[in-house]
Design a protein around this motif. Structure first.
Motif, PDB file in Angstrom:
ATOM      1  N   GLU A 211     -11.612   6.708  -9.102  1.00 50.59           N
ATOM      2  CA  GLU A 211     -11.505   7.252  -7.730  1.00 50.59           C
ATOM      3  C   GLU A 211     -10.433   6.210  -6.997  1.00 50.59           C
ATOM      4  OE1 GLU A 211     -14.626   8.102  -4.079  1.00 50.59           O
ATOM      5  OE2 GLU A 211     -15.307   7.107  -5.998  1.00 50.59           O
ATOM      6  N   PRO A 212     -10.498   5.147  -6.959  1.00 45.81           N
ATOM      7  CA  PRO A 212      -9.579   4.185  -6.056  1.00 45.81           C
ATOM      8  C   PRO A 212      -8.196   4.396  -6.294  1.00 45.81           C
ATOM      9  CG  PRO A 212     -11.611   2.716  -6.695  1.00 45.81           C
ATOM     10  CD  PRO A 212     -11.358   4.144  -7.689  1.00 45.81           C
ATOM     11  N   ALA A 213      -7.870   4.879  -7.580  1.00 44.81           N
ATOM     12  CA  ALA A 213      -6.521   4.908  -8.049  1.00 44.81           C
ATOM     13  C   ALA A 213      -5.717   5.845  -7.112  1.00 44.81           C
ATOM     14  CB  ALA A 213      -6.355   5.241  -9.486  1.00 44.81           C
ATOM     15  N   ALA A 214      -6.414   7.038  -6.396  1.00 46.58           N
ATOM     16  CA  ALA A 214      -5.968   8.023  -5.876  1.00 46.58           C
ATOM     17  C   ALA A 214      -5.562   7.525  -4.129  1.00 46.58           C
ATOM     18  CB  ALA A 214      -6.591   9.130  -5.514  1.00 46.58           C
ATOM     19  N   ASP A 215      -6.245   6.233  -3.650  1.00 46.65           N
ATOM     20  CA  ASP A 215      -5.984   5.824  -2.476  1.00 46.65           C
ATOM     21  C   ASP A 215      -4.459   5.254  -2.205  1.00 46.65           C
ATOM     22  OD1 ASP A 215      -8.604   6.001  -2.078  1.00 46.65           O
ATOM     23  OD2 ASP A 215      -9.116   3.760  -2.411  1.00 46.65           O
ATOM     24  N   PRO A 216      -3.882   5.571  -1.053  1.00 49.41           N
ATOM     25  CA  PRO A 216      -2.815   5.126  -0.512  1.00 49.41           C
ATOM     26  C   PRO A 216      -2.663   3.561  -0.881  1.00 49.41           C
ATOM     27  CG  PRO A 216      -3.708   6.425   1.187  1.00 49.41           C
ATOM     28  CD  PRO A 216      -4.894   6.349   0.142  1.00 49.41           C
ATOM     29  N   GLY A 217      -1.649   3.129  -1.331  1.00 49.63           N
ATOM     30  CA  GLY A 217      -1.584   1.627  -1.705  1.00 49.63           C
ATOM     31  C   GLY A 217      -1.838   1.301  -3.070  1.00 49.63           C
ATOM     32  N   ALA A 218      -2.739   2.029  -3.861  1.00 53.43           N
ATOM     33  CA  ALA A 218      -2.957   1.481  -5.009  1.00 53.43           C
ATOM     34  C   ALA A 218      -2.032   1.155  -5.984  1.00 53.43           C
ATOM     35  CB  ALA A 218      -4.070   2.752  -5.815  1.00 53.43           C
ATOM     36  N   VAL A 219      -1.011   2.212  -6.025  1.00 57.33           N
ATOM     37  CA  VAL A 219       0.300   1.581  -6.785  1.00 57.33           C
ATOM     38  C   VAL A 219       0.904   0.426  -6.627  1.00 57.33           C
ATOM     39  CG1 VAL A 219       2.580   2.489  -7.410  1.00 57.33           C
ATOM     40  CG2 VAL A 219       0.703   4.199  -7.121  1.00 57.33           C
ATOM     41  N   ASP A 220       1.042   0.240  -5.433  1.00 50.05           N
ATOM     42  CA  ASP A 220       1.584  -1.179  -4.757  1.00 50.05           C
ATOM     43  C   ASP A 220       0.673  -2.413  -5.196  1.00 50.05           C
ATOM     44  OD1 ASP A 220       4.044  -0.003  -3.829  1.00 50.05           O
ATOM     45  OD2 ASP A 220       2.652   0.909  -2.275  1.00 50.05           O
ATOM     46  N   VAL A 221      -0.662  -2.121  -5.078  1.00 54.00           N
ATOM     47  CA  VAL A 221      -1.484  -3.405  -5.596  1.00 54.00           C
ATOM     48  C   VAL A 221      -1.368  -3.552  -6.981  1.00 54.00           C
ATOM     49  CG1 VAL A 221      -4.012  -3.893  -5.895  1.00 54.00           C
ATOM     50  CG2 VAL A 221      -3.302  -2.731  -3.685  1.00 54.00           C
ATOM     51  N   PHE A 222      -1.354  -2.470  -7.826  1.00 53.77           N
ATOM     52  CA  PHE A 222      -1.187  -2.542  -9.401  1.00 53.77           C
ATOM     53  C   PHE A 222       0.104  -3.112  -9.816  1.00 53.77           C
ATOM     54  CE2 PHE A 222       0.527  -0.662 -13.203  1.00 53.77           C
ATOM     55  CZ  PHE A 222      -0.424  -1.052 -14.119  1.00 53.77           C
ATOM     56  N   LEU A 223       1.055  -2.946  -8.887  1.00 49.69           N
ATOM     57  CA  LEU A 223       2.422  -3.300  -9.505  1.00 49.69           C
ATOM     58  C   LEU A 223       2.699  -4.968  -9.072  1.00 49.69           C
ATOM     59  CD1 LEU A 223       4.780  -0.231  -8.589  1.00 49.69           C
ATOM     60  CD2 LEU A 223       3.900  -1.089 -10.757  1.00 49.69           C
ATOM     61  N   ALA A 224       1.984  -5.122  -7.856  1.00 49.78           N
ATOM     62  CA  ALA A 224       2.047  -6.526  -7.247  1.00 49.78           C
ATOM     63  C   ALA A 224       1.456  -7.527  -8.256  1.00 49.78           C
ATOM     64  CB  ALA A 224       1.192  -6.590  -5.886  1.00 49.78           C
ATOM     65  N   PHE A 225       0.183  -6.998  -8.895  1.00 46.54           N
ATOM     66  CA  PHE A 225      -0.698  -7.981  -9.740  1.00 46.54           C
ATOM     67  C   PHE A 225      -0.099  -7.894 -11.089  1.00 46.54           C
ATOM     68  CE2 PHE A 225      -4.174  -9.482 -12.070  1.00 46.54           C
ATOM     69  CZ  PHE A 225      -4.375 -10.490 -11.578  1.00 46.54           C
TER      70      PHE A 225
END
Length: 305
Positions: A211-225
């Motif tokens: 569910e949270p993967a569809a949130d705005p910003g989820a991609v950038d959090v994943f890439l940052a970590f």
């Protein structure tokens, strides 16, 4: 004081209405249960949320006031741009936990973490010893892709990991990878590798993590970590940890091998290292009937001192 008898596994619905705490102007989602006893704060791992503790919250609420929150960037919490003023680091999450203890919990707490949540818990204890009574660490992240670990990796992983991280500096490429990863069948396969029992990987679990993967910003959090190869190693924090620690480890964890995890038991702050049969990387979710009584007994024991 004796631990309560093992309870039937009750679980909170991860889709249930959660509470919201404003941290630095950003919404942080959390769930709580229990109205008396020591405070217990549950900290999830990478890509997870408070719902990963849904099978533990009711049992731990028998012995204390339980709080499970979504770290910044995960679950239903805010996901600000990593290029902004709040970087996704263990120091940031440590500050989030410490502020949560002061503003929501109202004082010191026992911290229980899984995977990278263990690093967050220990960092919070080191940064704010007056706010942490003890830490329970479930399959602590060994941070095997850390810059200081790379020399010990096999040649393919030693070369491949930095290459992937460099590729992910190209957001468009990382976004494509994330979209391929954030599919139900892919998430299910990853979880089936991490868990000892495929039966434990339910539709509910997959949906909760998706569910949270569809949130705005989820991609950038994943890439940052995935690009974050600095910060503390578990042994750095255990060396200076100012409170007692309990280590629990699923014996079938393919990501954080128990053979490597056992070395963490050598630090003076570690009171006990408990291997867990028939469990992988997330024993709190896979075998809560085993994990819950251990945590209950430990918290009760530490609370009378």
């Amino acid at each position: 004081m004796k631990a309560p008898s093992p309870l039937a596994i009750a679980a909170l619905d991860p889709r249930s209405e959660v509470q919201t705490w404003q941290w630095r102007g950003m919404p942080i989602a959390y769930q709580s249960q229990g109205d008396r006893g020591p405070a217990i704060v549950l900290i999830h791992g990478f890509g997870a949320s408070w719902g990963h503790w849904r099978k533990n919250i009711p049992a731990l609420a028998v012995v204390g006031r339980v709080f499970a929150l979504d770290l910044l960037g995960f679950g239903k919490s805010a996901k600000p741009d990593p290029q902004g003023d709040v970087p996704y680091t263990f120091e940031t999450w440590s500050q989030q936990i410490r502020d949560f203890c002061q503003e929501v919990v109202g004082g010191p707490a026992f911290l229980v973490g899984n995977s990278i949540g263990c690093i967050v818990a220990m960092q919070a204890a080191v940064d704010g010893p007056e706010l942490v009574r003890g830490v329970a660490l479930l399959n602590c992240s060994l941070r095997l892709l850390h810059d200081r670990r790379r020399s010990r990796l096999s040649w393919p992983r030693r070369v491949g990991a930095p290459l992937v991280q460099r590729l992910f500096t190209q957001r468009w490429l990382g976004a494509i990878f994330f979209r391929q990863l954030a599919r139900p069948n892919t998430v299910r396969k990853i979880l089936q590798q991490a868990y000892y029992s495929e039966a434990a990987v339910t539709d509910e679990l997959v949906e909760m993590l998706m569910e949270p993967a569809a949130d705005p910003g989820a991609v950038d959090v994943f890439l940052a970590f995935t690009r974050y190869s600095q910060g503390p190693l578990p042994e750095d924090l255990l060396e200076v940890l100012p409170c007692p620690a309990l280590l629990l480890w699923g014996e079938s964890d393919p990501w954080e091998p128990i053979e490597l995890g056992r070395s963490l038991a050598n630090y003076p702050c570690v009171e006990n290292f408990i291997p867990l049969r028939n469990a992988g990387h997330c024993p709190q979710d896979e075998i809560p009937e085993v994990v819950n009584p251990i945590l209950q007994a430990w918290i009760l024991q530490k609370s009378v001192h």
